[in-house]
Write a protein that holds these residues in place. Structure first.
Motif, PDB file in Angstrom:
ATOM      1  N   ARG A 190      62.501  40.486  47.168  1.00 57.05           N
ATOM      2  CA  ARG A 190      61.802  39.547  48.292  1.00 57.05           C
ATOM      3  C   ARG A 190      60.671  39.489  48.514  1.00 57.05           C
ATOM      4  O   ARG A 190      59.928  38.396  48.589  1.00 57.05           O
ATOM      5  N   LYS A 191      59.719  40.512  48.272  1.00 57.30           N
ATOM      6  CA  LYS A 191      58.560  40.594  48.113  1.00 57.30           C
ATOM      7  C   LYS A 191      57.830  39.847  46.963  1.00 57.30           C
ATOM      8  O   LYS A 191      56.806  39.042  47.334  1.00 57.30           O
ATOM      9  N   THR A 192      58.552  39.780  45.891  1.00 56.78           N
ATOM     10  CA  THR A 192      58.204  38.811  44.653  1.00 56.78           C
ATOM     11  C   THR A 192      58.189  37.425  45.066  1.00 56.78           C
ATOM     12  O   THR A 192      57.247  36.579  44.750  1.00 56.78           O
ATOM     13  N   LEU A 193      59.297  37.070  45.730  1.00 54.29           N
ATOM     14  CA  LEU A 193      59.471  35.706  46.343  1.00 54.29           C
ATOM     15  C   LEU A 193      58.400  35.173  47.123  1.00 54.29           C
ATOM     16  O   LEU A 193      57.853  34.297  47.194  1.00 54.29           O
ATOM     17  N   TRP A 194      58.230  36.195  48.249  1.00 54.21           N
ATOM     18  CA  TRP A 194      57.144  35.891  49.185  1.00 54.21           C
ATOM     19  C   TRP A 194      55.700  35.794  48.252  1.00 54.21           C
ATOM     20  O   TRP A 194      55.139  34.905  48.919  1.00 54.21           O
ATOM     21  N   PHE A 195      55.404  36.725  47.758  1.00 55.61           N
ATOM     22  CA  PHE A 195      54.181  36.551  47.091  1.00 55.61           C
ATOM     23  C   PHE A 195      53.964  35.328  46.078  1.00 55.61           C
ATOM     24  O   PHE A 195      53.164  34.695  46.226  1.00 55.61           O
ATOM     25  N   THR A 196      55.145  34.859  45.391  1.00 51.54           N
ATOM     26  CA  THR A 196      55.179  33.415  44.742  1.00 51.54           C
ATOM     27  C   THR A 196      54.932  32.221  45.586  1.00 51.54           C
ATOM     28  O   THR A 196      54.062  31.511  45.101  1.00 51.54           O
ATOM     29  N   ASN A 197      55.419  32.298  46.840  1.00 48.42           N
ATOM     30  CA  ASN A 197      55.379  31.273  47.692  1.00 48.42           C
ATOM     31  C   ASN A 197      53.971  31.188  48.175  1.00 48.42           C
ATOM     32  O   ASN A 197      53.377  30.113  48.165  1.00 48.42           O
ATOM     33  N   LEU A 198      53.354  32.330  48.954  1.00 49.34           N
ATOM     34  CA  LEU A 198      52.034  32.415  49.062  1.00 49.34           C
ATOM     35  C   LEU A 198      51.153  31.847  47.954  1.00 49.34           C
ATOM     36  O   LEU A 198      49.963  31.262  48.158  1.00 49.34           O
TER      37      LEU A 198
END
Length: 295
Positions: free
Chosen positions: A270-278
């Protein structure tokens, strides 16, 4: 596009020049503005302003034209044709009556013998071919860090470097001019920005943003600059042998909150997905911000 083939196909078949222009507009524009700039003249030139099917395509352009999601991480997105090609391969090894265990074993054989479908063909190679020797240090480095399948993809991309000539544009930028039609990139010229001291490289094609490996345009510049290894920031851990630690066990998610487990996505993902979107948002800001000192 498959849904519209029967509707716009007859129009494209009547004019080869229109078909080529349409494909160029769809597949080889890299920003929404560039797509808009190519679409409007095409529609005006061939009198398509009142064609209901072309109007419908334009209305939903942001949901299927690559220019609108060039910076989104969709690694190695495959077309319907490629998926159907892999289904044909799969049927040679498995059938509906197999047990789950037998299916998994057969699927492993497929992974060992076939690297999937690319450019409309089945590429079946052995380990020796996948880890082929190269006189370029950067390709040797890639063979040491990537998994077999990813190095194969890297090698196919590396082969395209021969299709481009380099023309400097200022101190840190280069035009990559095709000397032939390049599969996946067409006949267009791409701009590459290279900050060698910082190890930062950017190409208009945005392949790294989408697939997580550098494109042939950046590879070409690395060769020109004499860079012998890919900078670590351009090697995603997910594409390496270290993606799954050897000491990882089935209880690795035991400490996670119940809601994360219920959603089926571990906290780190979930943190990876968040980081990718940002990161995608920041990349869009950088594109606008680097136009001039004021912006």
């Amino acid at each position: 596009m498959d849904k519209f083939t029967g509707m716009i196909g007859p129009v494209l078949d009547e004019d080869t020049e229109l078909e080529e222009g349409f494909k160029e507009c769809m597949n080889h524009t890299v920003t929404p503005d560039e797509f808009e700039a190519a679409w409007a003249p095409m529609v005006a030139k061939y009198g398509l302003q009142n064609n209901v099917h072309f109007q419908r395509l334009y209305a939903i352009r942001s949901s299927f034209v690559p220019a609108y999601y060039m910076h989104c991480f969709y690694p190695f997105l495959q077309s319907t044709q490629r998926r159907e090609g892999f289904n044909a391969v799969l049927k040679k090894y498995v059938n509906p009556n197999m047990s789950v265990l037998h299916f998994v074993r057969q699927y492993q054989k497929i992974q060992d013998k076939c690297l999937g479908v690319q450019d409309g063909q089945d590429f079946k190679t052995n380990d020796r071919n996948r880890r082929r020797c190269s006189r370029y240090p950067i390709e040797k480095h890639a063979s040491a860090v990537y998994t077999k399948n990813l190095f194969y993809r890297f090698s196919k991309e590396f082969e395209k470097t021969a299709e481009y000539d380099v023309k400097p544009k200022g101190q840190f930028q280069f035009w990559l001019v095709p000397n032939n039609y390049v599969y996946g990139y067409g006949n267009r010229t791409y701009l590459v920005t290279a900050l060698e001291d910082e190890g930062n490289y950017y190409s208009e094609c945005s392949k790294f943003d989408r697939d997580g490996i550098i494109c042939c345009h950046i590879m070409k510049i690395l060769i020109r600059l004499g860079v012998k290894a890919i900078h670590e920031c351009y090697i995603l851990k997910r594409w390496t042998q270290e993606a799954i630690p050897e000491n990882e066990n089935a209880n690795s998610n035991a400490h996670l909150p119940a809601d994360f487990i219920a959603r089926g996505m571990p906290l780190n993902n979930r943190k990876t997905l968040w980081f990718t979107n940002l990161s995608t948002t920041f990349a869009a800001l950088a594109v606008d911000g680097c136009v001039s000192k004021e912006t």
